[in-house]
Design a protein around this motif. Structure first.
Motif, PDB file in Angstrom:
ATOM      1  N   VAL A 192       0.698  -1.123   0.092  1.00  0.00           N
ATOM      2  CA  VAL A 192       0.039  -0.031   0.026  1.00  0.00           C
ATOM      3  C   VAL A 192       0.957   1.339   0.079  1.00  0.00           C
ATOM      4  O   VAL A 192       0.528   2.232  -0.633  1.00  0.00           O
ATOM      5  CB  VAL A 192      -0.735   0.022   1.378  1.00  0.00           C
ATOM      6  CG1 VAL A 192      -1.546   1.276   1.488  1.00  0.00           C
ATOM      7  CG2 VAL A 192      -2.096  -1.003   0.932  1.00  0.00           C
ATOM      8  N   GLN A 193       1.931   1.171   0.856  1.00  0.00           N
ATOM      9  CA  GLN A 193       2.901   2.324   0.880  1.00  0.00           C
ATOM     10  C   GLN A 193       3.576   2.650  -0.628  1.00  0.00           C
ATOM     11  O   GLN A 193       3.551   3.656  -0.902  1.00  0.00           O
ATOM     12  CB  GLN A 193       3.769   2.124   1.755  1.00  0.00           C
ATOM     13  CG  GLN A 193       4.803   3.496   2.139  1.00  0.00           C
ATOM     14  CD  GLN A 193       5.544   3.468   3.422  1.00  0.00           C
ATOM     15  OE1 GLN A 193       5.373   2.543   4.100  1.00  0.00           O
ATOM     16  NE2 GLN A 193       6.147   4.810   3.576  1.00  0.00           N
ATOM     17  N   GLN A 194       4.068   1.695  -1.214  1.00  0.00           N
ATOM     18  CA  GLN A 194       4.442   1.762  -2.559  1.00  0.00           C
ATOM     19  C   GLN A 194       3.367   2.365  -3.621  1.00  0.00           C
ATOM     20  O   GLN A 194       3.736   3.020  -4.364  1.00  0.00           O
ATOM     21  CB  GLN A 194       5.176   0.396  -2.953  1.00  0.00           C
ATOM     22  CG  GLN A 194       6.152  -0.282  -2.274  1.00  0.00           C
ATOM     23  CD  GLN A 194       6.453  -1.714  -2.740  1.00  0.00           C
ATOM     24  OE1 GLN A 194       6.446  -1.994  -3.878  1.00  0.00           O
ATOM     25  NE2 GLN A 194       7.107  -2.458  -1.590  1.00  0.00           N
ATOM     26  N   ARG A 195       2.253   1.648  -3.447  1.00  0.00           N
ATOM     27  CA  ARG A 195       1.350   1.921  -4.398  1.00  0.00           C
ATOM     28  C   ARG A 195       0.694   3.138  -4.358  1.00  0.00           C
ATOM     29  O   ARG A 195      -0.165   3.740  -5.236  1.00  0.00           O
ATOM     30  CB  ARG A 195       0.251   0.710  -4.520  1.00  0.00           C
ATOM     31  CG  ARG A 195       0.910  -0.509  -5.181  1.00  0.00           C
ATOM     32  CD  ARG A 195      -0.031  -1.780  -4.890  1.00  0.00           C
ATOM     33  NE  ARG A 195       0.733  -2.891  -5.427  1.00  0.00           N
ATOM     34  CZ  ARG A 195       0.331  -4.316  -5.557  1.00  0.00           C
ATOM     35  NH1 ARG A 195      -0.822  -4.357  -4.973  1.00  0.00           N
ATOM     36  NH2 ARG A 195       1.037  -5.351  -6.047  1.00  0.00           N
ATOM     37  N   THR A 196       0.670   4.025  -3.205  1.00  0.00           N
ATOM     38  CA  THR A 196       0.000   5.224  -3.012  1.00  0.00           C
ATOM     39  C   THR A 196       1.213   6.118  -3.114  1.00  0.00           C
ATOM     40  O   THR A 196       1.071   7.296  -2.528  1.00  0.00           O
ATOM     41  CB  THR A 196      -0.594   5.125  -1.637  1.00  0.00           C
ATOM     42  OG1 THR A 196       0.264   5.051  -0.510  1.00  0.00           O
ATOM     43  CG2 THR A 196      -1.809   4.334  -1.820  1.00  0.00           C
TER      44      THR A 196
END
Length: 356
Positions: free
Chosen positions: A78-82
């Motif tokens: 989630v951190q990567q994709r946001t």
């Protein structure tokens, strides 16, 4: 910019740079001047504090369990994709909230995601107790068909009025019995023994009462000490929990009974969820679906791996029930279905049995 360069060049040409120290200073000055002319590179993952969404994910098991690993994987993706807009902070091992405290914490907004065992949701809606019925599922394929279909949808919908929302169903696996007194090969061998059970589950308590054993509700993080201090003779749990929490070190006998399924409902506060930007929700939903597939495969793999390690250890005497013995166990536990039909509802029990 040109004036700055001319000044540097004039210092050099007129001999005012007499040694290596001066030369190094000039090189540093050149680098600084060049950097000042270059276009500034920004880090797309750096988000100002007022823009960042921080989500606390609390759970009660170890980090190296299927749930623990999946929570960390979800947070990372989630951190990567946001691009850093969302930071999911994972708190394992009851570091924030223990069994019995998580639901209130989610309701109050103290945490944003929890993943309790489905056994702990019976207080919110009695239908969840259906998943605790002994031998409700014969294998994980049956589990997944039920939870990804009408059974899972009905149970998720039951939490609407409580303000909760289910994002996914994760596996732990099938439960086995351990104790310190004797090998258990038939339900009658349970008589006179005490077993820790999860809180909030009447079905789990009654499955032991049925055979003259004493159920002792106890938070998960107290189980090791409970066994070590002889507060209970034994407990029921999945292989991965037995291994990662070290229960096998304080137990003498294990029966591979596969008598009950243990899974998790990954939950959020519904009002909080819909307060998030739509694009963020979409990323998190897609990531959760991907991580759920990964978690289920990982749970099966870890239970298989840890069982081999337990068989190779000298800590436990392991009894494996034959298919015929399992059929006898299933028949012996059948009266529980009639006992809880009124609480759970015949419709849900029948829907569950369609997958058998």
């Amino acid at each position: 910019m040109q004036k700055k360069w001319r000044k540097v060049w004039s210092l050099f040409m007129y001999g005012k740079l007499k040694n290596t120290v001066y030369l190094l200073l000039i090189i540093q000055l050149i680098v600084l001047l060049t950097g000042g002319c270059a276009k500034r590179v920004t880090d797309g993952e750096q988000v100002s504090p007022d823009q960042k969404i921080v989500i606390k994910f609390s759970h009660v098991v170890a980090e190296n369990t299927p749930k623990g690993l999946a929570a960390e994987r979800f947070a990372s993706l989630v951190q990567q994709r946001t691009r850093g807009r969302v930071e999911v902070q994972v708190f394992p091992n009851s570091t924030l909230y223990a069994d019995g405290e998580e639901m209130q914490a989610l309701q109050s907004g103290a945490v944003q995601i929890i993943a309790p065992a489905t056994s702990k949701l019976g207080d919110l809606y009695p239908g969840w107790q259906a998943l605790d019925l002994p031998y409700a599922f014969k294998n994980l394929d049956e589990v997944h068909r039920a939870m990804d279909g009408p059974v899972g949808q009905k149970l998720a919908k039951s939490l609407d009025s409580k303000g909760f929302m289910v994002l996914a169903y994760w596996d732990n696996g099938f439960k086995q019995l351990t104790n310190n007194v004797r090998p258990i090969t038939s339900p009658g061998d349970l008589k006179g023994l005490s077993f820790r059970v999860m809180i909030n589950s009447p079905v789990l308590r009654e499955q032991f009462n049925l055979f003259g054993a004493t159920p002792v509700p106890m938070p998960f993080n107290d189980v090791y000490q409970g066994i070590e201090r002889n507060l209970v003779h034994g407990q029921e749990n999945t292989i991965s929990n037995l291994y990662t929490k070290g229960f096998y070190r304080v137990q003498s006998y294990m029966t591979i009974s596969d008598h009950g399924y243990m899974g998790y409902a990954v939950m959020v506060n519904k009002a909080y969820w819909y307060s998030l930007p739509e694009d963020i929700r979409r990323v998190m939903e897609e990531t959760m679906a991907e991580v759920t597939r990964w978690e289920r495969a990982k749970a099966a793999e870890m239970n298989e791996t840890y069982l081999k390690q337990l068989k190779d250890s000298d800590n436990l005497t392991i009894t494996e029930l034959t298919p015929e013995q399992k059929e006898a166990w299933e028949a012996a536990f059948k009266p529980l279905y009639a006992s809880f039909a009124g609480d759970i509802g015949l419709e849900l029990i029948n829907e569950l049995q369609k997958h058998n």
